[in-house]
Motif scaffolding. Structure first.
Motif, PDB file in Angstrom:
ATOM      1  N   LEU A   1       0.933  -1.070   0.146  1.00 20.18           N
ATOM      2  CA  LEU A   1       0.164   0.187   0.440  1.00 20.18           C
ATOM      3  C   LEU A   1       0.740   1.181   0.251  1.00 20.18           C
ATOM      4  CD1 LEU A   1      -2.940   1.351   0.337  1.00 20.18           C
ATOM      5  CD2 LEU A   1      -2.699   1.553   3.175  1.00 20.18           C
ATOM      6  N   ILE A   2       1.796   1.010   0.644  1.00 23.57           N
ATOM      7  CA  ILE A   2       2.550   2.357   1.054  1.00 23.57           C
ATOM      8  C   ILE A   2       4.150   2.228  -0.406  1.00 23.57           C
ATOM      9  CG2 ILE A   2       2.307   2.712   3.506  1.00 23.57           C
ATOM     10  CD1 ILE A   2       4.650   1.916   3.895  1.00 23.57           C
ATOM     11  N   GLY A   3       3.758   1.166  -0.786  1.00 21.97           N
ATOM     12  CA  GLY A   3       5.025   1.446  -2.002  1.00 21.97           C
ATOM     13  C   GLY A   3       6.339   0.789  -1.608  1.00 21.97           C
TER      14      GLY A   3
ATOM     15  N   LYS B   1       8.923  -0.325  -4.279  1.00 23.56           N
ATOM     16  CA  LYS B   1       8.449  -1.335  -4.334  1.00 23.56           C
ATOM     17  C   LYS B   1       8.681  -0.397  -6.030  1.00 23.56           C
ATOM     18  CE  LYS B   1       4.174  -3.834  -4.804  1.00 23.56           C
ATOM     19  NZ  LYS B   1       2.449  -3.289  -4.824  1.00 23.56           N
ATOM     20  N   ALA B   2       9.022  -2.620  -7.082  1.00 23.55           N
ATOM     21  CA  ALA B   2       9.358  -2.221  -8.059  1.00 23.55           C
ATOM     22  C   ALA B   2       8.546  -1.764  -8.621  1.00 23.55           C
ATOM     23  CB  ALA B   2      10.134  -3.925  -8.400  1.00 23.55           C
ATOM     24  N   GLY B   3       8.676  -1.473  -9.708  1.00 26.55           N
ATOM     25  CA  GLY B   3       7.138  -0.696 -10.006  1.00 26.55           C
ATOM     26  C   GLY B   3       7.552   0.824 -10.467  1.00 26.55           C
ATOM     27  N   GLY B   4       7.578   1.571  -9.161  1.00 27.97           N
ATOM     28  CA  GLY B   4       7.209   2.397  -9.088  1.00 27.97           C
ATOM     29  C   GLY B   4       6.073   3.274  -8.103  1.00 27.97           C
ATOM     30  N   ALA B   5       4.812   1.877  -8.680  1.00 30.99           N
ATOM     31  CA  ALA B   5       3.856   2.674  -8.067  1.00 30.99           C
ATOM     32  C   ALA B   5       3.465   3.172  -6.946  1.00 30.99           C
ATOM     33  CB  ALA B   5       2.721   1.744  -9.002  1.00 30.99           C
ATOM     34  N   GLY B   6       3.173   3.891  -6.307  1.00 32.49           N
ATOM     35  CA  GLY B   6       2.953   4.264  -5.438  1.00 32.49           C
ATOM     36  C   GLY B   6       3.402   5.941  -4.538  1.00 32.49           C
ATOM     37  N   PRO B   7       3.345   5.843  -3.434  1.00 28.20           N
ATOM     38  CA  PRO B   7       3.922   7.113  -2.646  1.00 28.20           C
ATOM     39  C   PRO B   7       5.256   8.000  -3.499  1.00 28.20           C
ATOM     40  CG  PRO B   7       3.043   6.369  -1.127  1.00 28.20           C
ATOM     41  CD  PRO B   7       3.059   5.012  -2.138  1.00 28.20           C
TER      42      PRO B   7
ATOM     43  N   ALA C   1      -6.678   8.971   0.013  1.00 22.44           N
ATOM     44  CA  ALA C   1      -6.136   9.548   1.252  1.00 22.44           C
ATOM     45  C   ALA C   1      -4.581   9.436   1.006  1.00 22.44           C
ATOM     46  CB  ALA C   1      -6.560   9.640   2.077  1.00 22.44           C
ATOM     47  N   THR C   2      -3.882  10.644   0.815  1.00 15.79           N
ATOM     48  CA  THR C   2      -2.165  10.627   0.914  1.00 15.79           C
ATOM     49  C   THR C   2      -1.465  10.008   2.133  1.00 15.79           C
ATOM     50  OG1 THR C   2      -2.635  13.274  -0.021  1.00 15.79           O
ATOM     51  CG2 THR C   2      -0.806  12.443   0.150  1.00 15.79           C
ATOM     52  N   ILE C   3      -0.956   9.611   1.659  1.00 14.93           N
ATOM     53  CA  ILE C   3      -0.182   8.519   2.251  1.00 14.93           C
ATOM     54  C   ILE C   3       0.833   9.603   3.287  1.00 14.93           C
ATOM     55  CG2 ILE C   3       1.629   6.507   3.017  1.00 14.93           C
ATOM     56  CD1 ILE C   3      -0.846   5.511   2.170  1.00 14.93           C
ATOM     57  N   LYS C   4       0.921   9.528   4.852  1.00 11.95           N
ATOM     58  CA  LYS C   4       2.152  10.056   4.542  1.00 11.95           C
ATOM     59  C   LYS C   4       2.456   9.104   6.360  1.00 11.95           C
ATOM     60  CE  LYS C   4      -0.849  12.732   6.088  1.00 11.95           C
ATOM     61  NZ  LYS C   4      -2.234  14.070   6.680  1.00 11.95           N
ATOM     62  N   VAL C   5       4.049   8.068   5.622  1.00 16.08           N
ATOM     63  CA  VAL C   5       4.890   7.337   6.633  1.00 16.08           C
ATOM     64  C   VAL C   5       5.685   7.623   6.611  1.00 16.08           C
ATOM     65  CG1 VAL C   5       4.770   4.923   6.772  1.00 16.08           C
ATOM     66  CG2 VAL C   5       2.697   5.200   5.946  1.00 16.08           C
TER      67      VAL C   5
ATOM     68  N   GLY D   1       2.385  10.818  -0.543  1.00 11.76           N
ATOM     69  CA  GLY D   1       2.030  11.105  -1.471  1.00 11.76           C
ATOM     70  C   GLY D   1       0.290   9.710  -2.057  1.00 11.76           C
ATOM     71  N   PRO D   2       0.181   9.302  -2.926  1.00 11.95           N
ATOM     72  CA  PRO D   2      -1.512   8.730  -3.160  1.00 11.95           C
ATOM     73  C   PRO D   2      -1.030   7.509  -2.726  1.00 11.95           C
ATOM     74  CG  PRO D   2      -0.598   9.073  -5.434  1.00 11.95           C
ATOM     75  CD  PRO D   2      -0.339  10.038  -4.690  1.00 11.95           C
ATOM     76  N   ALA D   3      -1.324   6.474  -2.583  1.00 15.17           N
ATOM     77  CA  ALA D   3      -1.478   4.865  -2.003  1.00 15.17           C
ATOM     78  C   ALA D   3      -1.173   3.946  -3.186  1.00 15.17           C
ATOM     79  CB  ALA D   3      -2.219   4.099  -1.328  1.00 15.17           C
ATOM     80  N   ALA D   4      -0.266   2.816  -3.261  1.00 16.01           N
ATOM     81  CA  ALA D   4       0.061   2.684  -4.618  1.00 16.01           C
ATOM     82  C   ALA D   4      -1.720   1.361  -4.808  1.00 16.01           C
ATOM     83  CB  ALA D   4       0.713   1.487  -4.446  1.00 16.01           C
ATOM     84  N   GLY D   5      -1.613   1.590  -5.772  1.00 18.10           N
ATOM     85  CA  GLY D   5      -2.391   0.836  -6.481  1.00 18.10           C
ATOM     86  C   GLY D   5      -3.791   1.886  -6.566  1.00 18.10           C
ATOM     87  N   ASP D   6      -4.134   2.705  -5.454  1.00 21.76           N
ATOM     88  CA  ASP D   6      -5.526   3.911  -5.974  1.00 21.76           C
ATOM     89  C   ASP D   6      -5.817   4.295  -7.187  1.00 21.76           C
ATOM     90  OD1 ASP D   6      -6.380   2.658  -3.670  1.00 21.76           O
ATOM     91  OD2 ASP D   6      -5.734   4.040  -2.242  1.00 21.76           O
ATOM     92  N   SER D   7      -4.833   4.157  -7.731  1.00 21.33           N
ATOM     93  CA  SER D   7      -4.798   5.387  -8.440  1.00 21.33           C
ATOM     94  C   SER D   7      -6.435   4.981  -9.592  1.00 21.33           C
ATOM     95  CB  SER D   7      -3.737   5.034  -9.857  1.00 21.33           C
ATOM     96  OG  SER D   7      -3.166   4.190 -10.374  1.00 21.33           O
ATOM     97  N   ALA D   8      -6.956   5.695  -9.742  1.00 25.74           N
ATOM     98  CA  ALA D   8      -8.183   5.419 -11.237  1.00 25.74           C
ATOM     99  C   ALA D   8      -7.558   5.134 -12.377  1.00 25.74           C
ATOM    100  CB  ALA D   8      -9.048   5.900 -10.541  1.00 25.74           C
ATOM    101  N   THR D   9      -8.234   4.213 -13.469  1.00 23.29           N
ATOM    102  CA  THR D   9      -8.149   4.215 -14.837  1.00 23.29           C
ATOM    103  C   THR D   9      -9.387   4.857 -14.645  1.00 23.29           C
ATOM    104  OG1 THR D   9     -10.272   2.234 -14.456  1.00 23.29           O
ATOM    105  CG2 THR D   9      -8.430   1.614 -14.412  1.00 23.29           C
ATOM    106  N   PRO D  10      -9.115   5.367 -16.540  1.00 20.22           N
ATOM    107  CA  PRO D  10     -10.151   6.379 -16.709  1.00 20.22           C
ATOM    108  C   PRO D  10     -11.385   6.187 -17.516  1.00 20.22           C
ATOM    109  CG  PRO D  10      -7.683   6.538 -18.856  1.00 20.22           C
ATOM    110  CD  PRO D  10      -7.536   5.194 -17.204  1.00 20.22           C
TER     111      PRO D  10
END
Length: 922
Positions: free
Chosen positions: A571-573, A636-642, A721-725, A693-702
């Motif tokens: 979740l937090i990448g 996290k591999a792939g660069g997705a997440g905060p 919500a914005t991840i703050k960790v 930043g935004p949680a990994a996997g929370d970015s919405a598709t078009p």
């Protein structure tokens, strides 16, 4: 011999009588005497010999002692400690000829018959001696050149230190001149001068027979005690007045003794002696009274670069924000007499409290209460605020004793109250005062939660050990600033928390981890303290299953297993390999050189500019930290997440030790494997990171975004919500030992572990008022050049260790291959049946296994021997560098006065031989 020349005057008789009157002041006479004595000293090669010896001795004291390299700091602390005792020999060497040589040669009669006041003569000779000492001190400025070559000294502190040296010498010169006046023998003048100068220097030892306040008063008037502030970079007005006033008193005594020639031996001489003694005693009492008044004023100038003894702009700004209708009452209870180690702490505390009161514009009311043991004030401090005497073990003059000291402060404003029961030596005084004033002046505190995990940060009863565990010191620190509460992981985490501290989250059950994940996903600020090997309790490591409440021997129902932390990390990448332990060779503390490489030091001294993220307020300004068997963090591999922002990073001189190689199980529990291997990887590792930043996997598709456009309310509700960790791969960095080091200032070790963790909580809670103030401390000015050179030897040691490990592995592989080959040969035989093959294979395996074990032991012993040899070679080369520095510091600084003395000797010899008959020189 240089003679005094007086110019004829055309003044009328009346003017001449006024000029020669006893109260006249004749600068040209002072100048003539000053020039005569100064020239006579520097025209003689013996003068340069004394200066050369002074520079050599001071260089050896400053740089030859092992403590200089053990502290690894570019300062003159060692010289500061011994400078008063060095001057005991050098000052009498300057002053012994002031009067004794004049009387021996009979030139004193010529000087005393001059139309000048005794004060003119005394000042002329005193300024000449002071000029000689000033020149010698100027030659010793080469010490700063040595420090600059080795590191980056604080020149402001060095200026204050040399001002203290100069004032100390100026005072002792006056003592030495009195001794010289009492004898016509130069040797006796030197001995008497050393004895007279020893009185103010050893005054703290002379006070030993006294007790209580009298003893402390006597010790406070010693030269080392008065010089102490100068050595820290502060020029106190009381210290300046102490040296100047005693010098003036001794010059007055010198003038009185010089004037005795007018009346000594007469009928009224006995009355004159008593009268003179009373006058001198009156002068001393007056100067003593003035000194006490100036000392209470507390005026001083902080010359250090970090301005440690001056209120910072942040403190002033916070104090001025106190509401005028809600002033803060500060009541400080302190023992009038404290052990020597706490003198500076008490002085800083009382001095900064006065500065707070002066700068607050009436918003801070100060009440300083001296509290003797068992007094009414001491009982009031204990009953009202819980400020109790603390037992302090002190070592004074080879004697150990226990003193009870009161040094606490209470802050009240309305119904709010904050109490600091005791100020230990290592506590940052300004930070503690500013934080307490700010907290008590505001009615609302932010909330910080401590999640209940197996780490038990809040303390409590441990069913496994059947003992009560105390509250962690970090919790006590947080309680000084926040409203701290325990948070149960069995229920949803409250959303009104400003920050949540989670120690060892992997020890939670799956349901508890899910509650924590929901809190983080909702934007709750959290500090995650991960650890692949918690040194405070290795049984809490992620690879160790949970034990029943009764410990390893059972005695309770089986516990619910640990949950899966991966969903939260995804979740937090964040990627945290729980089986990898970081090690590193960088160690800037020579006295801790034998520590395991898994005790990782972080600092810029080793050339690691990325040790602390200079752009993040949490870590900018930090200087040195220690982690114990830490793990590593990476995005996290792939660069997705905060966004992943490294906060703490090691340099590239280390590597990774797998969990299975690092630990070994024994009958007494889990321990460190002494035969683990350290293979450098050539990479640096992140030990702490900030994820925002935004949680990994929370970015919405078009398509999902278009579906949400129809319902604005639903959009607002479903918006991630914005991840703050902030994640830290080591929980031991906030262990009790680091708080104890901070409080007691043990061995002058000063790590930023506590500062780092408190900064993390402040930033997460949105309360960064103290982040910059908390970092305010003396800059760790290390001997960078020595570190750079020893770093090369450490790298060579690592290469040799790696080669030894590779050679050992190759030998073991060869032994294994030979065994495999023998097995293959037996299996390929066709002349025997399967039963015979099995018997031969079993015999072969039994024999080969014994040989392999012996081979492994021999190879491992050989590897360890090579590693020890490489380490010994590295240590030997390091000692060689230290010896080179010692010889350089002792040989180079004395060269200028020595060369100058040889030139003067050559010129003088040439003048003496000029015009001589050549046959006489043969």
């Amino acid at each position: 011999m240089t003679t005094l020349e007086t110019q004829p005057t055309s003044k009328p008789p009346a003017a001449r009588r006024r000029a020669s009157a006893p109260g006249a002041f004749r600068p040209h006479v002072i100048w003539a005497l000053f020039k005569r004595n100064l020239q006579s000293y520097f025209s003689n090669p013996a003068g340069y010999v004394f200066i050369t010896l002074f520079v050599i001795i001071s260089s050896c004291v400053a740089f030859w002692q092992p403590e200089f390299f053990a502290s690894n700091l570019a300062n003159l602390d060692q010289l500061n400690r011994y400078m008063p005792y060095v001057l005991l020999f050098f000052i009498p060497a300057i002053t012994m000829t002031s009067w004794a040589d004049e009387r021996r040669q009979g030139t004193d009669e010529l000087i005393l018959t001059l139309p000048a006041h005794d004060l003119d003569v005394v000042l002329g000779k005193y300024l000449a001696a002071l000029g000689i000492y000033t020149v010698a001190l100027g030659f010793s400025l080469s010490h700063l050149v040595v420090l600059r070559f080795l590191g980056a000294p604080d020149y402001g502190a060095m200026f204050a230190t040399y001002v203290g040296y100069w004032l100390m010498g100026a005072m002792l010169i006056a003592f030495g001149m009195v001794a010289s006046l009492l004898s016509s023998n130069v040797t006796v003048g030197f001995i008497l001068g050393a004895l007279f100068c020893a009185v103010p220097v050893f005054l703290e030892w002379l006070g030993s027979p006294a007790a209580g306040s009298l003893r402390r008063l006597i010790e406070g008037w010693s030269v080392p005690a008065q010089f102490r502030d100068f050595g820290t970079g502060v020029i106190p007005l009381s210290g300046v007045f102490y040296f100047v006033s005693l010098a003036a008193a001794m010059l007055y005594l010198n003038m009185m003794l010089l004037g005795r020639r007018h009346w000594a031996g007469g009928e009224a001489s006995s009355g004159r002696w008593v009268h003179s003694a009373i006058r001198f005693a009156a002068v001393l009492v007056s100067l003593f009274s003035l000194n006490l008044m100036i000392e209470k004023a507390g005026l001083r100038k902080d010359m250090s670069a970090e301005k440690m003894h001056t209120l910072s702009a942040d403190s002033l700004a916070l104090v001025r924000q106190i509401p005028e209708d809600k002033p803060v009452l500060v009541q400080a209870y302190y023992s009038p007499e404290v052990p020597r180690d706490f003198v500076q702490t008490k002085s800083d505390l009382l001095g900064l409290l006065r500065e707070f009161e002066a700068a607050s514009g009436g918003r801070v009311k100060l009440n300083l209460v001296p509290a003797e043991l068992y007094s009414d004030a001491a009982r009031e401090a204990e009953k009202r605020f819980g400020i109790e005497p603390k037992q302090i073990l002190t070592e004074d003059q080879a004697k150990r004793s226990v003193s009870e000291v009161i040094l606490g402060v209470a802050f009240t404003s309305g119904l709010e109250e904050v109490v600091i029961p005791f100020f230990d030596r290592g506590l940052p005084v300004e930070y503690e005062l500013t934080r307490s004033i700010r907290v008590v002046s505001r009615t609302g505190r932010k909330k910080v939660g401590i999640l209940s995990t197996d780490a038990k940060m809040m303390g409590g009863f441990d069913m496994r050990s059947m003992n009560s565990t105390p509250e962690w010191s970090v919790v006590g620190e947080l309680k000084k600033q926040y409203e701290v509460s325990t948070v149960s992981p069995d229920a949803p985490v409250p959303t009104d928390l400003d920050a949540l501290v989670v120690g060892l989250p992997y020890s939670l059950t799956q349901k508890q981890i899910d509650n924590l994940t929901a809190y983080v996903k909702a934007g709750g600020p959290a500090l995650l303290l991960l650890d692949p090997f918690p040194a405070f309790n290795p049984q809490l490591a992620p690879e160790v299953p949970k034990m029943p409440p009764g410990g390893m021997f059972g005695g309770g129902p089986p516990p619910e297993p640990k949950g899966n932390l991966k969903p939260l990390l995804d979740l937090i990448g964040l990627d945290w390999p729980s089986t990898e332990i970081v090690w590193n060779r960088y160690n800037p503390i020579p006295q801790l050189a034998m520590l395991e490489p898994e005790i990782v030091f972080l600092g810029k001294g080793g050339g690691n500019e990325d040790a602390f993220n200079g752009k993040d307020p949490i870590t900018s300004g930090l200087q040195q930290m220690v982690t114990i068997f830490p793990g590593l963090l990476r995005p996290k591999a792939g660069g997705a997440g905060p966004e992943f922002t490294p906060l703490l990073r090691t340099d590239e001189s280390g590597g990774i030790v797998p969990w299975d190689d690092a630990v070994q199980q024994g009958f007494m529990g889990m321990g460190i494997n002494p035969r683990r291997r350290h293979t450098p990887s050539g990479s640096g590792y992140t030990l702490a990171a900030r994820l925002v930043g935004p949680a990994a996997g929370d970015s919405a598709t078009p398509k999902e975004a278009d579906a949400k456009k129809g319902d604005a309310a639903k959009d607002a509700k479903d918006k991630p919500a914005t991840i703050k960790v902030i994640a830290v791969a080591d929980m031991d960095l906030i262990g009790e030992q680091f708080f104890e080091l901070r409080r007691q200032k043990i061995a002058n070790l000063d790590f930023d572990n506590v500062t780092f963790v408190l900064n993390c909580v402040d930033v997460l809670a949105g309360d960064d008022s103290f982040v910059e103030l908390r970092k305010k401390r003396l800059k760790h000015r290390t001997l960078a050049r020595i570190e750079e050179q020893t770093r090369t030897f450490v790298e060579q040691y690592q290469k040799q260790s790696t080669l030894a490990e590779d050679a050992a592995k190759a030998k073991l592989d060869d032994a294994q291959k030979r065994f495999d080959k023998q097995v293959a040969e037996v299996k390929s035989r066709t002349d025997i049946d399967e039963r015979e093959k099995e018997i031969q294979l079993n015999n072969l395996q039994s024999i080969a296994q014994r040989r392999l074990e012996v081979e492994k032991a021999n190879v491992e012993d050989e590897r360890l021997e090579k590693v020890r040899e490489a380490k010994a070679d590295s240590e030997q080369k390091t000692r060689a560098i230290e010896n080179q520095v010692r010889f350089m510091a002792a040989a180079i600084p004395p060269l200028p006065p020595l060369i100058l003395g040889l030139i003067v000797f050559g010129v003088r010899l040439g003048r003496e031989n000029r015009g001589a008959v050549p046959t006489r020189l043969a």
